[in-house]
Design a protein around this motif. Structure first.
Motif, PDB file in Angstrom:
ATOM      1  N   VAL A  30      15.564   5.593  28.263  1.00 34.98           N
ATOM      2  CA  VAL A  30      15.547   4.240  28.185  1.00 34.98           C
ATOM      3  C   VAL A  30      16.951   3.607  27.842  1.00 34.98           C
ATOM      4  O   VAL A  30      17.553   4.347  27.054  1.00 34.98           O
ATOM      5  N   PRO A  31      17.399   2.464  28.358  1.00 38.46           N
ATOM      6  CA  PRO A  31      18.630   1.987  28.101  1.00 38.46           C
ATOM      7  C   PRO A  31      18.468   1.438  26.513  1.00 38.46           C
ATOM      8  O   PRO A  31      17.409   0.873  25.937  1.00 38.46           O
ATOM      9  N   TYR A  82      15.561  12.255  25.838  1.00 33.71           N
ATOM     10  CA  TYR A  82      15.178  13.357  25.352  1.00 33.71           C
ATOM     11  C   TYR A  82      16.476  14.336  24.929  1.00 33.71           C
ATOM     12  O   TYR A  82      16.294  15.068  23.947  1.00 33.71           O
ATOM     13  N   ARG A  83      17.197  14.305  25.864  1.00 33.42           N
ATOM     14  CA  ARG A  83      18.276  15.251  25.546  1.00 33.42           C
ATOM     15  C   ARG A  83      19.229  14.749  24.390  1.00 33.42           C
ATOM     16  O   ARG A  83      19.512  15.531  23.525  1.00 33.42           O
ATOM     17  N   SER A  84      19.411  13.329  24.444  1.00 38.29           N
ATOM     18  CA  SER A  84      20.308  12.623  23.036  1.00 38.29           C
ATOM     19  C   SER A  84      19.489  13.031  21.971  1.00 38.29           C
ATOM     20  O   SER A  84      20.032  13.364  20.816  1.00 38.29           O
ATOM     21  N   LEU A 114      19.152  15.691  16.809  1.00 42.77           N
ATOM     22  CA  LEU A 114      18.381  16.450  15.798  1.00 42.77           C
ATOM     23  C   LEU A 114      19.271  18.007  15.420  1.00 42.77           C
ATOM     24  O   LEU A 114      19.009  18.217  14.466  1.00 42.77           O
ATOM     25  N   ALA A 115      19.809  18.365  16.405  1.00 39.89           N
ATOM     26  CA  ALA A 115      20.406  19.601  16.191  1.00 39.89           C
ATOM     27  C   ALA A 115      21.626  19.411  15.128  1.00 39.89           C
ATOM     28  O   ALA A 115      22.056  20.438  14.291  1.00 39.89           O
ATOM     29  N   ASP A 141      21.940   4.528  16.581  1.00 38.33           N
ATOM     30  CA  ASP A 141      23.190   4.471  17.223  1.00 38.33           C
ATOM     31  C   ASP A 141      23.545   6.401  16.979  1.00 38.33           C
ATOM     32  O   ASP A 141      24.519   6.637  17.785  1.00 38.33           O
ATOM     33  N   ASP A 142      22.651   6.994  16.183  1.00 33.90           N
ATOM     34  CA  ASP A 142      23.393   8.528  16.151  1.00 33.90           C
ATOM     35  C   ASP A 142      22.687   9.043  17.222  1.00 33.90           C
ATOM     36  O   ASP A 142      22.985  10.561  17.457  1.00 33.90           O
ATOM     37  N   LEU A 143      21.624   8.489  18.003  1.00 35.47           N
ATOM     38  CA  LEU A 143      21.116   9.161  19.100  1.00 35.47           C
ATOM     39  C   LEU A 143      21.256   8.784  20.574  1.00 35.47           C
ATOM     40  O   LEU A 143      20.405   9.054  21.406  1.00 35.47           O
TER      41      LEU A 143
END
Length: 67
Positions: free
Chosen positions: A9-10, A23-25, A30-31, A45-47
């Motif tokens: 989603v934008p 899902y990738r971001s 999370l890593a 902003d962190d994701l």
């Protein structure tokens, strides 16, 4: 996202797309989190994943990540 069938989603600030949440971001963010951190407390902003922006007139070969 899953319910709506979206993979990404934008993320919009002041009417401008600044990146995407995917899902990738989420997995990448999370890593980097400590086990004791609550992911629901993380700022969006962190994701957010930055994406290259292109114009209709740009050559495909000039787009980063394209052959």
């Amino acid at each position: 996202m899953r319910h709506g069938g979206y993979d990404q989603v934008p993320v919009v600030t002041a009417g401008h797309v600044v990146g995407v949440f995917s899902y990738r971001s989420l997995a990448q963010g999370l890593a980097l989190m400590r086990p004791q951190d609550n992911p629901l407390d993380a700022p969006v902003d962190d994701l957010v994943e930055d994406l290259p922006f292109v114009r209709v007139t740009d050559e495909v070969s000039s787009i980063p990540g394209q052959p």
